[in-house]
Design an enzyme around this catalytic site. Structure first.
Site, PDB file in Angstrom:
ATOM      1  N   ASP A  13       0.822  -1.219   0.000  1.00  0.00           N
ATOM      2  CA  ASP A  13       0.000   0.000   0.000  1.00  0.00           C
ATOM      3  C   ASP A  13       0.853   1.265   0.000  1.00  0.00           C
ATOM      4  O   ASP A  13       0.660   2.164  -0.826  1.00  0.00           O
ATOM      5  CB  ASP A  13      -0.920   0.039   1.231  1.00  0.00           C
ATOM      6  CG  ASP A  13      -2.069  -0.964   1.142  1.00  0.00           C
ATOM      7  OD1 ASP A  13      -2.591  -1.146   0.027  1.00  0.00           O
ATOM      8  OD2 ASP A  13      -2.427  -1.539   2.181  1.00  0.00           O
ATOM      9  N   ARG A  92      -1.635   4.721  17.085  1.00  0.00           N
ATOM     10  CA  ARG A  92      -1.891   5.595  15.939  1.00  0.00           C
ATOM     11  C   ARG A  92      -1.696   7.089  16.221  1.00  0.00           C
ATOM     12  O   ARG A  92      -1.034   7.777  15.450  1.00  0.00           O
ATOM     13  CB  ARG A  92      -3.269   5.316  15.328  1.00  0.00           C
ATOM     14  CG  ARG A  92      -3.345   3.960  14.631  1.00  0.00           C
ATOM     15  CD  ARG A  92      -2.285   3.805  13.544  1.00  0.00           C
ATOM     16  NE  ARG A  92      -2.265   2.477  12.932  1.00  0.00           N
ATOM     17  CZ  ARG A  92      -1.395   1.524  13.224  1.00  0.00           C
ATOM     18  NH1 ARG A  92      -0.458   1.743  14.121  1.00  0.00           N
ATOM     19  NH2 ARG A  92      -1.428   0.359  12.613  1.00  0.00           N
ATOM     20  N   ASP A 121      -7.848   3.058  11.118  1.00  0.00           N
ATOM     21  CA  ASP A 121      -6.612   3.841  11.180  1.00  0.00           C
ATOM     22  C   ASP A 121      -6.687   5.151  10.403  1.00  0.00           C
ATOM     23  O   ASP A 121      -6.124   6.161  10.820  1.00  0.00           O
ATOM     24  CB  ASP A 121      -5.429   2.990  10.694  1.00  0.00           C
ATOM     25  CG  ASP A 121      -5.053   1.924  11.717  1.00  0.00           C
ATOM     26  OD1 ASP A 121      -5.463   2.066  12.886  1.00  0.00           O
ATOM     27  OD2 ASP A 121      -4.360   0.965  11.340  1.00  0.00           O
ATOM     28  N   SER A 170      -2.848  -9.845   7.129  1.00  0.00           N
ATOM     29  CA  SER A 170      -2.464  -8.463   7.355  1.00  0.00           C
ATOM     30  C   SER A 170      -2.130  -8.340   8.834  1.00  0.00           C
ATOM     31  O   SER A 170      -2.964  -8.618   9.702  1.00  0.00           O
ATOM     32  CB  SER A 170      -3.624  -7.542   6.973  1.00  0.00           C
ATOM     33  OG  SER A 170      -3.395  -6.265   7.511  1.00  0.00           O
TER      34      SER A 170
HETATM   35  N1  ARG Z   1      -8.871  -3.585  14.318  1.00  0.00           N
HETATM   36  C1  ARG Z   1      -7.781  -3.143  15.134  1.00  0.00           C
HETATM   37  C2  ARG Z   1      -7.907  -1.679  15.442  1.00  0.00           C
HETATM   38  O1  ARG Z   1      -8.612  -1.014  14.766  1.00  0.00           O
HETATM   39  C3  ARG Z   1      -6.405  -3.494  14.618  1.00  0.00           C
HETATM   40  C4  ARG Z   1      -6.166  -3.480  13.146  1.00  0.00           C
HETATM   41  C5  ARG Z   1      -4.758  -3.835  12.855  1.00  0.00           C
HETATM   42  N2  ARG Z   1      -4.420  -3.877  11.470  1.00  0.00           N
HETATM   43  C6  ARG Z   1      -3.981  -4.951  10.820  1.00  0.00           C
HETATM   44  N3  ARG Z   1      -3.638  -4.844   9.594  1.00  0.00           N
HETATM   45  N4  ARG Z   1      -3.888  -6.124  11.390  1.00  0.00           N
HETATM   46  O2  ARG Z   1      -7.331  -1.168  16.375  1.00  0.00           O
END
Ligand code: ARG
Length: 409
Positions: A13, A92, A121, A170
């Site tokens: 990405d 984040r 995110d 991922s």
């Molecule tokens: N769903 C979780 C959050 O929003 C973590 C997402 C993590 N991303 C990943 N590509 N595994 O905090």
């Protein structure tokens, strides 16, 4: 010359974002930024190699300490969201602020991320970035890119990507948690094997006990040995991970409303949260514990949203700070069957009297067992009156149903 700062990981990405920011958004230069919140070394190597191959100006910012502090704030708030201790979510804003810092320092007029339009995110990054005057750019979302398109584009442009790094899943890793999603896990019924885990071994029959010391709600030592926050978390991830502690598999309700199947590993977080709650159980009064649950839940929600700098959080922390003044002491944790269970706790602030609670003492100070008699007489008194009234009227209703009540009138 116009330049744009890009949150850069070296994955597919963010790699395709580099030429796109020049071609589609007209920037002369892209500056890649990776923020260290405790990812494994291999991720930095991948990012650096890719940045090199792209000829990108590249910065790494170390934010591990700041992040670890925030993780400890979350422990003081017993913060989890649907069982998840918020690793990605808490990281984040820390990452976003660090990238914004580089962007401003380098005189960038734009700032970009490679998030899709489906996850959390994008919201967490942009909440911070939109506080500034920089142009916020989300190429993957704005151009509606799919993974397939990105792969073709990368091949066509000869971009240095190894066709979706990190295998099938991922993965997002930092000090506080490792998250795994996508591919086969998108089927909520799919039962994953051990291959999705990297931090935890499958729970076995071995057990171990460790002691965790807190000062004012903040973890400071393991087995009497002091650690700085980053080391303490790393150490516990190792120790507790070996016992299979801290696995979560959940259907997570994301901010946009989508449900997503998430798998997490978070051995240190689980251990610290369990120990902290046990110490609060010893020290805080019943009404403090009950009210703090409301405060904690709100803190966790803001944490999940990536909005830990909201005034509400400051206000919640006013309450949390006040309660944590006494959350000093040591908790014994036993790793057993994939759990981190509190099996002992001590504190100089214990709101507890063994003397008063014991079955072996009759009179302590001015209080005797008999004093409870009056309380026992009143306990449940109001409901007794109410239930008697209900019963009396039921008899009345039955009489009426038999027609006898009416006959008498
Ligand atoms: N769903 C979780 C959050 O929003 C973590 C997402 C993590 N991303 C990943 N590509 N595994 O905090």
């Amino acid at each position: 010359m116009s330049s744009v700062a890009l949150a850069f990981s070296g994955g597919l990405d963010t790699t395709v974002c580099v030429p796109l920011l020049e071609e589609e958004y007209g920037y002369d230069e892209v500056i890649g930024v990776t923020v260290d919140v405790g990812q494994p070394a291999s991720e930095f190597e991948e990012a650096e190699e890719t940045a090199d191959a792209l000829g990108l100006e590249y910065h790494v910012v170390d934010a591990k300490e700041e992040f670890a502090q925030l993780c400890f704030d979350s422990v003081r708030a017993n913060a989890t969201y649907q069982g998840y201790p918020l690793g990605t979510a808490l990281a984040r804003p820390v990452i976003a602020k660090a990238i914004l810092g580089v962007a401003e320092e380098q005189g960038c007029t734009g700032i970009a991320h490679g998030c899709t339009g489906k996850g959390n995110d994008q919201l967490r990054f942009e909440a911070i970035w939109r506080d500034s005057d920089l142009e916020v750019i989300a190429p993957v979302r704005e151009l509606g890119l799919t993974r397939e398109w990105e792969q073709e584009y990368a091949a066509e442009k000869n971009l240095p990507v190894e066709g979706g790094s990190g295998g099938d899943w991922s993965i997002d890793t930092n000090l506080w948690s490792r998250s795994v999603e996508g591919d086969k896990l998108e089927d909520p019924g799919y039962v994953p094997g051990e291959e999705i885990y990297a931090w935890t071994d499958a729970p076995g029959s071995e057990t171990e006990e460790i002691e965790i010391t807190f000062e004012q709600g903040t973890p400071v030592a393991i087995d009497g040995e002091s650690y700085d926050p980053v080391e303490l978390i790393q150490q516990l991830n190792e120790v507790a991970g070996a016992y299979g502690v801290g696995r979560t598999d959940s259907m997570e309700d994301r901010m946009l409303g989508l449900k997503v199947r998430e798998n997490y590993e978070h051995p240190a977080a689980t251990t610290l949260l369990s120990a902290h709650e046990a110490l609060e159980g010893l020290v805080l009064t019943q009404e403090e514990r009950e009210f703090k649950q409301l405060i904690d839940q709100r803190w966790a929600k803001k944490g999940y949203e990536g909005l830990v700098d909201a005034p509400l959080v400051g206000a919640l922390e006013g309450f949390i700070d006040e309660t944590q003044k006494r959350v000093t002491g040591t908790v014994t944790i036993r790793f057993e069957g994939g759990q981190a269970r509190a099996v002992g706790r001590q504190s100089q602030y214990a709101a507890y009297s063994a003397e008063h609670a014991s079955f072996d003492t009759e009179t302590v100070g001015k209080i005797t067992q008999e004093d409870a008699t009056g309380v026992a007489k009143y306990h449940g008194f109001q409901r007794r009156l109410a239930n008697e009234a209900i019963a009396a009227n039921e008899a009345d209703v039955e009489l009426k149903a038999d027609g006898m009540g009416e006959a008498e009138e």
